[in-house]
Enzyme design. Structure first.
Site, PDB file in Angstrom:
ATOM      1  N   LYS A  92      -7.791  -4.789  -5.381  1.00 53.40           N
ATOM      2  CA  LYS A  92      -6.953  -3.637  -4.988  1.00 53.40           C
ATOM      3  C   LYS A  92      -5.758  -3.569  -5.927  1.00 53.40           C
ATOM      4  O   LYS A  92      -5.160  -4.598  -6.245  1.00 53.40           O
ATOM      5  CB  LYS A  92      -6.500  -3.767  -3.536  1.00 53.40           C
ATOM      6  N   GLU A 161      -0.548   4.065   2.597  1.00 53.93           N
ATOM      7  CA  GLU A 161       0.415   3.336   3.438  1.00 53.93           C
ATOM      8  C   GLU A 161       1.718   4.126   3.591  1.00 53.93           C
ATOM      9  O   GLU A 161       2.207   4.753   2.632  1.00 53.93           O
ATOM     10  CB  GLU A 161       0.734   1.975   2.791  1.00 53.93           C
TER      11      GLU A 161
HETATM   12  O1  KIV Z   1      -0.820  -6.841   1.101  1.00 52.76           O
HETATM   13  C1  KIV Z   1      -1.333  -6.284   2.075  1.00 52.76           C
HETATM   14  O2  KIV Z   1      -1.575  -6.881   3.128  1.00 52.76           O
HETATM   15  C2  KIV Z   1      -1.656  -4.869   1.929  1.00 52.76           C
HETATM   16  C3  KIV Z   1      -1.951  -4.113   3.177  1.00 52.76           C
HETATM   17  C4  KIV Z   1      -0.694  -3.874   3.901  1.00 52.76           C
HETATM   18  C5  KIV Z   1      -2.696  -2.866   2.899  1.00 52.76           C
HETATM   19  O3  KIV Z   1      -1.627  -4.357   0.859  1.00 52.76           O
END
Ligand code: KIV
Length: 244
Positions: A92, A161
């Site tokens: 991600k 988010e």
């Molecule tokens: O780091 C994390 O846990 C995240 C979530 C809040 C989506 O990026």
């Protein structure tokens, strides 16, 4: 989707969710730091390995830490390192249209990328706080453009988010890829929460969007207090805990 940082909790969550995110939020709830920025790639790899060990059948996503994806070359090298050293299924990357070329480069090289738009925790120092997006026209339009650019660049899914529910609903309608919300209302394709928030274990603060499904902190403290008291008064270990 839920986050996990270790094999034990990953194995407990595995049957209940579709995806597990090894979020860089571990730097706060697991490592006790004030924000996510100081976590390293090595630490993310360590935790991703643990999660993959605990949930071998689950789709696992490793969050790329702050500063690890600044250029296309660096991002590719670091994502390849994650894939080489762990069994993660995807990475991600936080950021909008300005990161689209980086997402494209990874996707073109066989790395599944989840985008992350809206409120960006990795920008907390740069923006001077956690800023909800979509309340004004400028940020509303920017998030819409960001989501479209990240989808076009080849992301397989998107976290959105800290935005108004209206904005998240529009992004979800306009994107063909699954949109996973956190602090983004109910109209997204899925939801993600940080495990230690939703189990009520992280007490430092509770964002508005968090629902505590369990009062974990109280349960843990009560259990450890009982253990300590029983040890002190000699009630533990009892006969059934002793070898014959
Ligand atoms: O780091 C994390 O846990 C995240 C979530 C809040 C989506 O990026």
């Amino acid at each position: 989707m839920i986050t996990a940082y270790d094999a034990l909790f990953a194995s407990l969550f595995a049957e209940e969710v579709d995806m597990i995110l090894v979020g860089d939020s571990l730097n706060m709830s697991f490592n006790g730091k004030p924000d996510t920025l100081s976590v390293t790639l090595e630490q993310m790899i360590y935790h991703t390995n643990a999660v993959c060990n605990g949930a071998p059948e689950t789709f696992v996503i490793c969050d790329m830490p702050f500063g690890s994806t600044n250029t296309e070359e660096e991002a590719l090298a670091h994502a390849v390192e994650v894939f080489r050293k762990t069994a993660a299924d995807a990475v991600k990357i936080e950021g909008g249209a300005e990161r689209a070329a980086i997402v494209r480069r990874l996707a073109d090289n066989g790395i599944a990328v989840m985008g992350h738009v809206g409120l960006l925790p990795q920008s907390v120092r740069g923006e001077g706080g956690y800023k909800v997006k979509g309340r004004d026209e400028k940020s509303f339009e920017k998030v819409l453009e960001d989501a479209a650019a990240i989808e076009k660049a080849g992301a397989f899914s998107l976290v959105i988010e800290g935005v108004t529910p209206e904005l998240a609903a529009l992004v979800t309608r306009e994107c063909a890829i699954p949109v996973i919300g956190i602090g983004a209302g109910a109209e997204t394709d899925g939801q993600v929460l940080v495990w230690s928030d939703m189990l009520g274990l992280f007490e430092a603060f509770k964002p508005k969007f968090v629902k505590r499904y369990m009062d974990g902190a109280t349960l843990v403290k009560e259990a450890v207090r009982s253990y300590s008291e029983e040890v002190q008064k000699g009630a533990f270990p009892a006969e059934e805990h002793c070898y014959k």
